[in-house]
Design an enzyme around this catalytic site. Structure first.
Site, PDB file in Angstrom:
ATOM      1  N   ASP A 107       0.847  -1.188   0.000  1.00  0.00           N
ATOM      2  CA  ASP A 107       0.000   0.000   0.000  1.00  0.00           C
ATOM      3  C   ASP A 107       0.887   1.246   0.000  1.00  0.00           C
ATOM      4  O   ASP A 107       1.858   1.321   0.763  1.00  0.00           O
ATOM      5  CB  ASP A 107      -0.900   0.021   1.234  1.00  0.00           C
ATOM      6  CG  ASP A 107      -2.376   0.063   0.880  1.00  0.00           C
ATOM      7  OD1 ASP A 107      -2.805   1.109   0.357  1.00  0.00           O
ATOM      8  OD2 ASP A 107      -3.080  -0.933   1.113  1.00  0.00           O
ATOM      9  N   ASP A 214      -3.164   4.614  -2.370  1.00  0.00           N
ATOM     10  CA  ASP A 214      -4.273   5.097  -1.548  1.00  0.00           C
ATOM     11  C   ASP A 214      -4.718   6.476  -2.018  1.00  0.00           C
ATOM     12  O   ASP A 214      -3.892   7.333  -2.344  1.00  0.00           O
ATOM     13  CB  ASP A 214      -3.813   5.154  -0.084  1.00  0.00           C
ATOM     14  CG  ASP A 214      -4.937   5.429   0.878  1.00  0.00           C
ATOM     15  OD1 ASP A 214      -5.930   4.680   0.862  1.00  0.00           O
ATOM     16  OD2 ASP A 214      -4.814   6.384   1.673  1.00  0.00           O
ATOM     17  N   GLU A 277      -6.640   3.960  -5.912  1.00  0.00           N
ATOM     18  CA  GLU A 277      -7.979   4.140  -5.348  1.00  0.00           C
ATOM     19  C   GLU A 277      -8.499   5.478  -5.866  1.00  0.00           C
ATOM     20  O   GLU A 277      -7.862   6.507  -5.664  1.00  0.00           O
ATOM     21  CB  GLU A 277      -7.897   4.143  -3.822  1.00  0.00           C
ATOM     22  CG  GLU A 277      -9.244   4.275  -3.144  1.00  0.00           C
ATOM     23  CD  GLU A 277      -9.125   4.447  -1.643  1.00  0.00           C
ATOM     24  OE1 GLU A 277     -10.034   4.023  -0.926  1.00  0.00           O
ATOM     25  OE2 GLU A 277      -8.127   5.034  -1.183  1.00  0.00           O
ATOM     26  N   HIS A 354     -10.834  -4.086   2.123  1.00  0.00           N
ATOM     27  CA  HIS A 354     -10.821  -3.824   3.564  1.00  0.00           C
ATOM     28  C   HIS A 354     -11.791  -2.730   3.983  1.00  0.00           C
ATOM     29  O   HIS A 354     -11.981  -2.513   5.188  1.00  0.00           O
ATOM     30  CB  HIS A 354      -9.411  -3.422   3.995  1.00  0.00           C
ATOM     31  CG  HIS A 354      -8.934  -2.172   3.310  1.00  0.00           C
ATOM     32  ND1 HIS A 354      -8.621  -2.128   1.973  1.00  0.00           N
ATOM     33  CD2 HIS A 354      -8.735  -0.916   3.780  1.00  0.00           C
ATOM     34  CE1 HIS A 354      -8.257  -0.899   1.650  1.00  0.00           C
ATOM     35  NE2 HIS A 354      -8.314  -0.145   2.734  1.00  0.00           N
ATOM     36  N   ASP A 355     -12.381  -2.025   3.026  1.00  0.00           N
ATOM     37  CA  ASP A 355     -13.285  -0.910   3.336  1.00  0.00           C
ATOM     38  C   ASP A 355     -14.755  -1.230   3.077  1.00  0.00           C
ATOM     39  O   ASP A 355     -15.608  -0.348   3.224  1.00  0.00           O
ATOM     40  CB  ASP A 355     -12.914   0.321   2.495  1.00  0.00           C
ATOM     41  CG  ASP A 355     -11.685   1.045   3.015  1.00  0.00           C
ATOM     42  OD1 ASP A 355     -11.387   0.915   4.217  1.00  0.00           O
ATOM     43  OD2 ASP A 355     -11.034   1.748   2.224  1.00  0.00           O
TER      44      ASP A 355
END
Length: 581
Positions: A107, A214, A277, A354-355
């Site tokens: 990440d 991210d 993202e 994960h979100d």
């Protein structure tokens, strides 16, 4: 009736064909019995990932961090969160992945740091510190009742104001996420250079194969910091995404990042991959500016149209659920499939991370064991036959589902949830509003994806030792839903996922690179044709409902998620089929 689509020959890349498996370190596997997943635990489970058929793992943040936001608040890009392991163990993970012919991506969290990062500590030490301009500091716009007024009315993504007052220097700093996560000032070239050196060069030299980037469209902001439009007159802090997403210098910054990454190669000689993202960017034309190969910025991005279905449509009201149908699901999935037709752009295929809440709970049916497995297989068939890079999230392959609705709110750990509840109390929310929020959290809270991985029937699902206390409660259904049980049953979802991954690779010309054409059908049926450059075609048809619907069989049946031999004129509830011409 099939809707026409143009054909385009996409360049072949390893990261386009790869099946990428996301690992959430704290919840994957605890090797030392302290209740927290760790790096050695991931190394131990690599043979399992190889058996699944994935090609690359994406490791969610494992860096040194106070863990305000589960590692997305980084205090040192070049060190490891101690409960996860050490720098040496992380290098062992990188090397072990490559020994298994797996690639590994990390990440890249560079919109902000932790307030514990040495950069921020220096920045806040005085107005004259050389790193003062590495973050956004602003004086109060005025004072009221002896209290400073924030520079503008921006609200943070994690609820509450986006500005925090620093008593020592009498200025506010910007934090678009949690208070402890100050935003970096990308306008400062020196800051950018330091970001590239510590978060990119450092790890690329150690052999990683790419990054998940991210909030890849957030670094460039409207630095005039105007007030946001008043959407909710009942509170001071307002939604402000238009003022800090897709800013004027965003593409310039991503081009710089591309230049850094282009200096390196993946372990087997392929190029370094990036997947960004990209929230709050609904228009295809705007997304194409990020992922067109000619632009040399990002390889691909995550689009959130599908996983955002049901969330509040009014900015700032994510917890006001909205109804959606199977028609909405297939519309959003088809949108980003058609996006790549006839272009040099690429896309992603995913329903979990994960979100997000678990995909079977949100887009399938988890009411019974039979329906959980069948709808999970349907989703596997749809995802594995779509164009783009396929991403799986840990536990998705065994059909893990959302936390039980009976669980108390105290089981929710996410800072977003905690802050929402605090803000509701602060604003005097009534019982009706509190019930609305609880109902929403039971479906879409980020915590659903973060319960520990369910490995077997032993206490804590084999995630950690029997005497350990997991950092987060294991889902109550682990005696039934776990890797050991799934491995033992030939008709399990896990074994079906293995088959689908193998099928996707066998027919990659069609499923990975093929041209997508949506078929006009009943609202509950999602049907599409995939065609390779050689003219070979496959049709995927999925009944995304709990009722039987008519369907006329066509061509040769390759696979169904119901017992073999079923090729009737009726699709059972949650039945999917793949036909070959």
């Amino acid at each position: 009736m099939a809707l026409s689509a143009s054909t385009y020959s996409h360049d072949r890349k390893w990261w386009k064909e790869a099946v990428i498996y996301q690992i959430y370190p704290s919840s994957f596997y605890d090797s030392n019995g302290d209740g927290v997943g760790d790096i050695p635990g991931i190394v131990e489970k690599l043979p399992y990932l190889v058996s699944l058929g994935v090609d690359c793992i994406w490791l969610s943040p494992h860096y040194a961090s106070p863990q305000i936001d589960m590692g997305y608040d980084i205090s040192n890009y070049q060190d490891i969160y101690p409960p996860y392991g050490t720098l040496e163990q992380t290098q062992e993970l990188i090397d072990a992945c490559h020994a298994y012919n797996l690639k590994i991506i990390f990440d890249l969290v560079i919109n902000h740091t932790s307030s514990e990062h040495t950069w921020f500590k220096e920045s806040r030490s005085s107005k004259t510190n050389p790193k003062r301009d590495w973050y956004f500091w602003k004086s109060p716009r005025g004072w009221k009742g002896g209290k400073p007024l924030a520079p503008n009315n921006w609200g943070s993504i994690f609820s509450g104001p986006a500005w925090e007052f620093d008593e020592a220097t009498q200025q506010f700093y910007l934090h678009l996420f949690a208070t402890e996560m100050p935003d970096l000032n990308w306008e400062n070239a020196e800051t950018r250079k330091a970001i590239y050196e510590t978060s990119m060069h450092f790890w690329l030299k150690r052999g990683i194969d790419g990054f998940r980037v991210d909030v890849a469209n957030k670094y460039s902001k409207n630095i005039a910091f105007p007030d946001a439009e008043i959407i909710n007159p009942n509170v001071y802090e307002q939604p402000n995404s238009k003022l800090h997403y897709n800013g004027p210098r965003m593409h310039e910054y991503l081009s710089e990042i591309y230049e850094v990454l282009s200096q390196y190669r993946a372990f087997d000689g392929g190029e370094i991959m990036t997947v960004g993202e990209l929230p709050n960017t609904p228009l295809e034309s705007d997304v194409r500016a990020y992922v067109s190969a000619a632009k040399k910025q990002l390889g691909m991005v995550f689009h959130f149209d599908t996983v955002s279905l049901g969330l509040g449509k009014t900015p700032g009201n994510r917890t006001l659920l909205q109804p959606y149908t199977a028609k909405d699901v297939k519309r959003t999935l088809a949108k980003w499939q058609s996006f790549v037709n006839g272009t040099d752009s690429w896309t992603t295929v995913f329903l979990e991370n994960h979100d997000e809440g678990r995909s079977i709970s949100r887009f399938g049916n988890d009411k019974t064991e039979e329906l959980r497995t069948r709808s999970g297989k349907l989703l596997a068939m749809v995802l594995a036959t779509m164009t783009g890079t396929l991403f799986l999230y840990q536990g998705q392959e065994i059909g893990m589902i959302n936390m039980p609705v009976s669980w108390n709110l105290s089981e929710y750990k996410d800072v977003w949830v905690v802050n929402i509840l605090k803000q509701l109390v602060k604003n005097g929310a009534n019982k009706e509003r509190m019930d609305q929020v609880l109902n929403a959290l039971q479906m879409v809270a980020r915590d659903h994806a973060r319960t520990p991985m369910q490995w077997d029937e032993s206490p804590h699902a084999g995630f950690c030792g029997e005497k350990a206390t997991p950092w987060m409660r294991v889902n109550d259904n682990y005696p039934k839903i776990n890797v050991i049980n799934e491995s033992a049953k030939s008709d399990s979802l896990l074994n079906f996922w293995k088959r689908m991954i193998g099928l996707r690779k066998e027919y990659k010309d069609i499923f990975v690179y093929g041209t997508f054409t949506l078929v006009d059908t009943d609202d509950d049926i999602f049907a599409f044709i995939k065609e390779g450059e050689d003219g070979k075609r496959a049709t995927t048809v999925a009944n995304m409902s709990s009722k039987a619907v008519p369907w006329k069989p066509s061509s040769r049946l390759l696979l169904s998620n119901v017992p073999a031999g079923n090729d009737t004129d009726t699709l059972q509830s949650w039945e999917a089929r793949i036909y070959f011409n």
